[in-house]
Design a protein around this motif. Structure first.
Motif, PDB file in Angstrom:
ATOM      1  N   TYR A   1       0.833  -1.207   0.000  1.00  0.00           N
ATOM      2  CA  TYR A   1       0.000   0.000   0.000  1.00  0.00           C
ATOM      3  C   TYR A   1       0.871   1.260   0.000  1.00  0.00           C
ATOM      4  O   TYR A   1       1.944   1.290   0.596  1.00  0.00           O
ATOM      5  N   ASP A   2       0.367   2.278  -0.665  1.00  0.00           N
ATOM      6  CA  ASP A   2       0.884   3.643  -0.525  1.00  0.00           C
ATOM      7  C   ASP A   2      -0.239   4.485   0.071  1.00  0.00           C
ATOM      8  O   ASP A   2      -1.323   4.571  -0.521  1.00  0.00           O
ATOM      9  N   VAL A   3       0.006   5.089   1.208  1.00  0.00           N
ATOM     10  CA  VAL A   3      -1.032   5.876   1.885  1.00  0.00           C
ATOM     11  C   VAL A   3      -0.502   7.289   2.128  1.00  0.00           C
ATOM     12  O   VAL A   3       0.610   7.458   2.636  1.00  0.00           O
ATOM     13  N   ILE A   4      -1.292   8.281   1.762  1.00  0.00           N
ATOM     14  CA  ILE A   4      -0.906   9.673   2.025  1.00  0.00           C
ATOM     15  C   ILE A   4      -2.000  10.365   2.835  1.00  0.00           C
ATOM     16  O   ILE A   4      -3.179  10.076   2.675  1.00  0.00           O
ATOM     17  N   VAL A   5      -1.575  11.248   3.719  1.00  0.00           N
ATOM     18  CA  VAL A   5      -2.496  12.084   4.500  1.00  0.00           C
ATOM     19  C   VAL A   5      -2.385  13.494   3.948  1.00  0.00           C
ATOM     20  O   VAL A   5      -1.290  14.059   3.857  1.00  0.00           O
ATOM     21  N   THR A   6      -3.497  14.073   3.547  1.00  0.00           N
ATOM     22  CA  THR A   6      -3.460  15.389   2.911  1.00  0.00           C
ATOM     23  C   THR A   6      -4.757  16.141   3.236  1.00  0.00           C
ATOM     24  O   THR A   6      -5.438  15.830   4.200  1.00  0.00           O
ATOM     25  N   GLY A   7      -5.074  17.154   2.441  1.00  0.00           N
ATOM     26  CA  GLY A   7      -6.245  17.989   2.697  1.00  0.00           C
ATOM     27  C   GLY A   7      -5.837  19.430   2.917  1.00  0.00           C
ATOM     28  O   GLY A   7      -4.702  19.735   3.270  1.00  0.00           O
ATOM     29  N   LYS A   8      -6.790  20.354   2.730  1.00  0.00           N
ATOM     30  CA  LYS A   8      -6.481  21.780   2.785  1.00  0.00           C
ATOM     31  C   LYS A   8      -5.946  22.210   4.148  1.00  0.00           C
ATOM     32  O   LYS A   8      -5.026  23.014   4.247  1.00  0.00           O
ATOM     33  N   ALA A   9      -6.537  21.673   5.205  1.00  0.00           N
ATOM     34  CA  ALA A   9      -6.096  22.069   6.549  1.00  0.00           C
ATOM     35  C   ALA A   9      -4.635  21.698   6.765  1.00  0.00           C
ATOM     36  O   ALA A   9      -3.842  22.485   7.296  1.00  0.00           O
ATOM     37  N   LEU A  10      -4.266  20.503   6.321  1.00  0.00           N
ATOM     38  CA  LEU A  10      -2.900  20.032   6.505  1.00  0.00           C
ATOM     39  C   LEU A  10      -1.918  20.813   5.634  1.00  0.00           C
ATOM     40  O   LEU A  10      -0.819  21.171   6.076  1.00  0.00           O
ATOM     41  N   VAL A  11      -2.318  21.085   4.389  1.00  0.00           N
ATOM     42  CA  VAL A  11      -1.451  21.841   3.472  1.00  0.00           C
ATOM     43  C   VAL A  11      -1.171  23.235   4.033  1.00  0.00           C
ATOM     44  O   VAL A  11      -0.035  23.727   3.993  1.00  0.00           O
ATOM     45  N   PHE A  12      -2.200  23.875   4.589  1.00  0.00           N
ATOM     46  CA  PHE A  12      -2.024  25.215   5.148  1.00  0.00           C
ATOM     47  C   PHE A  12      -1.100  25.186   6.352  1.00  0.00           C
ATOM     48  O   PHE A  12      -0.232  26.044   6.518  1.00  0.00           O
ATOM     49  N   GLN A  13      -1.290  24.169   7.209  1.00  0.00           N
ATOM     50  CA  GLN A  13      -0.446  24.058   8.398  1.00  0.00           C
ATOM     51  C   GLN A  13       1.018  23.834   8.008  1.00  0.00           C
ATOM     52  O   GLN A  13       1.925  24.444   8.566  1.00  0.00           O
ATOM     53  N   LYS A  14       1.244  22.972   7.031  1.00  0.00           N
ATOM     54  CA  LYS A  14       2.613  22.727   6.555  1.00  0.00           C
ATOM     55  C   LYS A  14       3.195  24.005   5.936  1.00  0.00           C
ATOM     56  O   LYS A  14       4.398  24.279   6.067  1.00  0.00           O
ATOM     57  N   GLY A  15       2.338  24.762   5.251  1.00  0.00           N
ATOM     58  CA  GLY A  15       2.798  26.009   4.638  1.00  0.00           C
ATOM     59  C   GLY A  15       3.247  27.016   5.670  1.00  0.00           C
ATOM     60  O   GLY A  15       4.258  27.704   5.496  1.00  0.00           O
ATOM     61  N   THR A  16       2.516  27.094   6.780  1.00  0.00           N
ATOM     62  CA  THR A  16       2.900  28.010   7.852  1.00  0.00           C
ATOM     63  C   THR A  16       4.247  27.622   8.444  1.00  0.00           C
ATOM     64  O   THR A  16       5.118  28.465   8.667  1.00  0.00           O
ATOM     65  N   THR A  17       4.416  26.326   8.695  1.00  0.00           N
ATOM     66  CA  THR A  17       5.700  25.843   9.234  1.00  0.00           C
ATOM     67  C   THR A  17       6.838  26.156   8.273  1.00  0.00           C
ATOM     68  O   THR A  17       7.932  26.563   8.681  1.00  0.00           O
ATOM     69  N   TYR A  18       6.565  25.986   6.985  1.00  0.00           N
ATOM     70  CA  TYR A  18       7.575  26.266   5.957  1.00  0.00           C
ATOM     71  C   TYR A  18       7.964  27.751   5.976  1.00  0.00           C
ATOM     72  O   TYR A  18       9.146  28.099   5.883  1.00  0.00           O
ATOM     73  N   LEU A  19       6.964  28.625   6.127  1.00  0.00           N
ATOM     74  CA  LEU A  19       7.248  30.059   6.135  1.00  0.00           C
ATOM     75  C   LEU A  19       8.060  30.465   7.356  1.00  0.00           C
ATOM     76  O   LEU A  19       8.939  31.321   7.269  1.00  0.00           O
ATOM     77  N   VAL A  20       7.755  29.851   8.488  1.00  0.00           N
ATOM     78  CA  VAL A  20       8.505  30.181   9.705  1.00  0.00           C
ATOM     79  C   VAL A  20       9.976  29.830   9.528  1.00  0.00           C
ATOM     80  O   VAL A  20      10.869  30.572   9.937  1.00  0.00           O
ATOM     81  N   LYS A  21      10.223  28.696   8.889  1.00  0.00           N
ATOM     82  CA  LYS A  21      11.615  28.298   8.641  1.00  0.00           C
ATOM     83  C   LYS A  21      12.305  29.288   7.704  1.00  0.00           C
ATOM     84  O   LYS A  21      13.513  29.502   7.784  1.00  0.00           O
ATOM     85  N   ASN A  22      11.521  29.886   6.797  1.00  0.00           N
ATOM     86  CA  ASN A  22      12.089  30.856   5.861  1.00  0.00           C
ATOM     87  C   ASN A  22      12.167  32.264   6.435  1.00  0.00           C
ATOM     88  O   ASN A  22      12.749  33.150   5.821  1.00  0.00           O
TER      89      ASN A  22
END
Length: 806
Positions: A596-617
């Motif tokens: 199996y290949d399983v991914i967890v995604t969705g708008k809420a998760l993408v936004f949260q990851k984006g915020t973390t990415y911006l903080v690192k930048n």
């Protein structure tokens, strides 16, 4: 560029401006008209901001999900929590309201109470038939009572999807066509059809209808952004013009400044249209930002003009000196401000990159407009009246400057102790800062649609989609017993997580089919055993699935991919990461990577990851801003020591602001990330003006340090005070926003700039005096690369214009 070359350059600029004023004004008008033709290309965003770069792993996985199952955010839900709904007239009216949406071109399907159907076993044909709970309409209260009993006790398949059996809350689901979700057609449907029909229903039945779902939230959120552009622009114009008038006591000077910044706003909107960028919650801030940043330019130029006129009375000579003396310094300060915004261009986030490009171009544009329009307009106007020059002798401003001079002269140790205490206290506060990756946190709290979000969170555990996609690596692998059991075990974890709603997937339908096989007995709502599969699966295969459109979205056409959808409450980043970690751990345990290949995604998760990415930048962006401005300082003063001295007073306000964020509980998020680079780029302007005047004073006073510091303090203190007050109240305008992030941005930048003014008026001169032996000498400051403020004898040219001394 040498001192002589700098002087000659600005002599040439002044000559060109004052001798070609008609041609320049015509050119400005033509460019403004040209930019206005680009306004038609401006478009408002119809999607949430994606903060991640396109090639980021999280975006790749999300796009893979979209390619297989299509747009996830196409669901609008209508909810009612009212016991009177379960009466004949009102329940029929509710069903009729849902029916009105079925024929709309934008809608795929509607699921309401009327659409709920029972799976009934047909033994003769070995298939399941779908029998509606309600045929056409209800006719008696007994029929409604039977319906409630069946729904709330007998059919768990529909629980927490179209009703909450605990609170008796009912909802209808409207599924929009996926290809219109991110287009203007979505807004037309929501505003012109959905909202209008619900208003009519509420008026006729006296039932309060709650509305939610990502298409609805996006539409109203985008409309709020549009509405606030006018509010911000109007507010910024009003506040800055009032402050400007209070300083200068001149309607004429105020009107000139307003004309200049209004043209600057028109150019900004033209740049947005020309580049075909969407208007987002960030780019919507740029027009009022240009007003707030443009007014200080006007203050420097008009203040210098009036000082010159008062000094020698020659209007043309005064205007020429405005350009030659203030032009270079204003250029440098605008470049440093633009640099603060331009650092966002290096991020891979499209949202921030577009904001940085438009903001930095607009700041340079407003500088050019100020330098061209203000001197030219004043050539046509009469000599300033005495009352227009009275502000130059204002005692209360002089008292403030005298206070700063006394503090620097007598209380330097106290200043240093205060700074050290502030730094230590704020460093402790910095460790308290949290990161927020919530899609909903910045949304206006006082709006009906936000209250509706909270309603659905309470009743159905959230509205933000969280998606899990399972690739079985073989066709029809989803319907394998082993896959269904693994999915069921994963769903148990989701059900046990309070922040997540009950999941929806093909597993629910299979459980429902077993219940139907056992004649609707709810205790059999579970996955069939191996033996039961042999009897039940033939029934499923023989059944038509045309009526089960809702669940068709949860298995792809090949049967290889399955989808589990849950909805998440508005929770903090820490909690979201914890939930994601739990789900990922369960997935690793349940789904072998070989099969199996399983991914967890969705708008809420993408936004949260984006915020973390911006903080690192953030560190990269701010470091680049500091580096760029340090390079400007090095280029201007040719001294490493001066770089250090100039940066310290400007880094201190950033530390104070970060500490305040920690103590006040203001999280790091996309909106507040902007504070540091913006404030740093603007606050350095005061440092440039002070140091430039300080160097000039050193030359005039034969390198007498103390006299030069105090002279520079008195000379630049008034302008620093004027511009800082304008900036403080100008950025405070953003605090009237209904968006939490915009309010935080306005408050934090205002506070930072106020600290920056005090830091540049108290700490900077104190450092210069304390380090005078190692900094203030001829080798370091006598011949800067750029002569920011020409001397009194420099920069005068013979003009053909009349003296106009009156």
């Amino acid at each position: 560029m040498s001192k002589l070359k700098t002087s000659r350059f600005w002599d040439t600029v002044a000559r060109l401006i004052l001798r070609n004023k008609i041609g320049i004004l015509i050119t400005v008008v033509l460019i403004t008209i040209l930019f206005s033709t680009q306004w038609k290309h401006m478009r408002f965003t119809y999607t949430e901001a994606n903060l991640l770069p396109d090639d980021h792993e999280v975006n790749i996985e999300y796009n893979k999900f979209l390619n297989i199952f299509g747009e996830e955010g196409n669901l609008i839900v209508l909810g009612v929590k009212d016991s009177t709904l379960f009466t004949v007239d009102k329940l029929n009216a509710w069903n009729a309201l849902s029916d009105t949406f079925r024929n709309d071109d934008e809608v795929i399907t509607v699921a309401s109470i009327k659409d709920l159907q029972k799976l009934v076993k047909d033994t003769e044909n070995q298939k399941f038939n779908l029998v509606p709970f309600i045929k056409n309409s209800v006719h008696s209260q007994t029929q409604i009572d039977t319906l409630q009993y069946e729904l709330f006790t007998q059919y768990p398949f529909y629980d927490n999807f179209l009703y909450n059996k605990e609170t008796k809350t009912i909802r209808s689901a409207i599924y929009l066509k996926k290809d219109i979700v991110n287009t203007p057609a979505r807004k037309d449907f929501v505003v012109d059809k959905l909202i209008e029909r619900i208003k009519v229903f509420e008026k006729e039945t006296n039932i309060d209808v709650r509305i939610s779902g990502m298409p609805y939230i996006r539409t109203l959120n985008s409309q709020n952004i549009v509405d606030e552009i006018g509010l911000f622009v109007g507010g910024a114009l009003l506040v800055t013009s009032i402050i400007f008038f209070l300083f200068f006591r001149s309607f004429r000077a105020t009107l000139i400044s307003l004309v200049v910044v209004c043209i600057g706003v028109m150019w900004t909107l033209g740049i947005l249209g020309f580049l075909k960028y969407e208007i987002t919650v960030l780019t919507a801030l740029i027009p009022p930002l240009i007003i707030v940043i443009g007014i200080p330019n006007c203050i420097f130029l008009i203040n210098k003009y009036q000082q010159e006129v008062k000094s020698h009375g020659n209007k043309v000579k005064s205007l020429q000196r405005v350009i030659t003396k203030v032009g270079n310094a204003t250029l440098m300060t605008n470049i440093t401000t633009a640099s603060g915004f331009a650092t966002f261009i290096i991020t891979d986030s499209t949202l921030l990159k577009e904001f940085g490009i438009v903001a930095s171009l607009s700041i340079i544009a407003i500088f050019i407009l100020c330098l061209l329009i203000i001197p030219i307009i004043y050539t046509f106007l009469p000599y300033p009246k005495e009352r227009h020059l009275e502000h130059l002798n204002k005692r209360w401003v002089g008292s403030f400057v005298d206070w700063t001079e006394r503090m620097v002269k007598e209380k330097r140790i106290a200043i240093y102790i205060t700074v050290c205490c502030l730094v230590i206290t704020c460093i402790i506060g910095i460790y308290k800062i949290k990161i927020s990756g919530s899609l909903l946190e910045d949304m206006p709290k006082n709006t009906e649609f936000y209250k509706d979000i909270r309603f659905f969170e309470k009743e159905f555990n959230g509205i933000m989609p969280l998606e899990i996609m399972i690739n079985t690596k073989r066709e029809k692998g989803v319907m394998k017993s082993s896959t269904l059991k693994r999915m069921d075990a994963l769903e148990d974890l989701i059900i046990d997580t309070p922040e997540l709603s009950r999941p929806i997937s093909i597993v629910s339908l299979v459980k429902y089919s077993k219940q139907a096989f056992y004649n609707g007995n709810p205790k059999y709502y579970q996955l069939p055993t191996k033996q039961e599969e042999a009897f039940i699966l033939p029934y499923l295969k023989n059944s038509t699935s045309g009526e089960t459109t809702i669940l068709n979205d949860f298995v792809d056409s090949t049967g290889q991919y399955a989808r589990i959808t849950s909805f998440m409450k508005d929770i903090g980043t820490d909690k979201m990461e914890e939930i994601e970690s739990d789900i990922e751990a369960k997935i690793k345990k349940l789904f072998p990577a070989d099969n199996y290949d399983v991914i967890v995604t969705g708008k809420a998760l993408v936004f949260q990851k984006g915020t973390t990415y911006l903080v690192k930048n953030l560190a990269l962006s701010l470091s680049l801003a500091i580096l760029l401005i340090a390079l400007f300082m090095a280029y201007m003063f040719r001294s490493f020591r001066m770089i250090i001295v100039s940066l310290i007073p400007n880094l201190l306000p950033l530390v104070v602001t970060a500490g305040l964020m920690g103590y006040l509980g203001v999280p790091i998020k996309p909106s507040t990330i902007l504070v540091f680079s913006i404030a740093f780029g603007i606050s350095v302007d005061d440092t440039i003006h002070f140091l430039a005047k300080y160097r000039q004073e050193l030359q005039a006073n034969n390198w007498k340090i103390k006299k030069s510091v105090y002279g520079a303090l008195r000379e630049t203190g008034v302008s620093m005070f004027y511009t800082s007050i304008v900036l403080f109240f100008g950025f405070s305008i953003f605090m009237i926003s209904s968006f939490g992030g915009t309010v935080a941005l306005g408050a934090l930048v205002s506070i930072t700039l106020l600290f920056a003014m005090l830091s540049n008026l108290l700490l900077l001169p104190s450092l210069l005096l304390s380090l005078e032996r190692s900094i203030a000498n001829k080798q370091i400051l006598k011949k800067p690369t750029i002569n920011i403020i020409p001397g009194e004898s420099e920069g005068d040219f013979n003009t053909d214009a009349t003296d106009d001394k009156k």
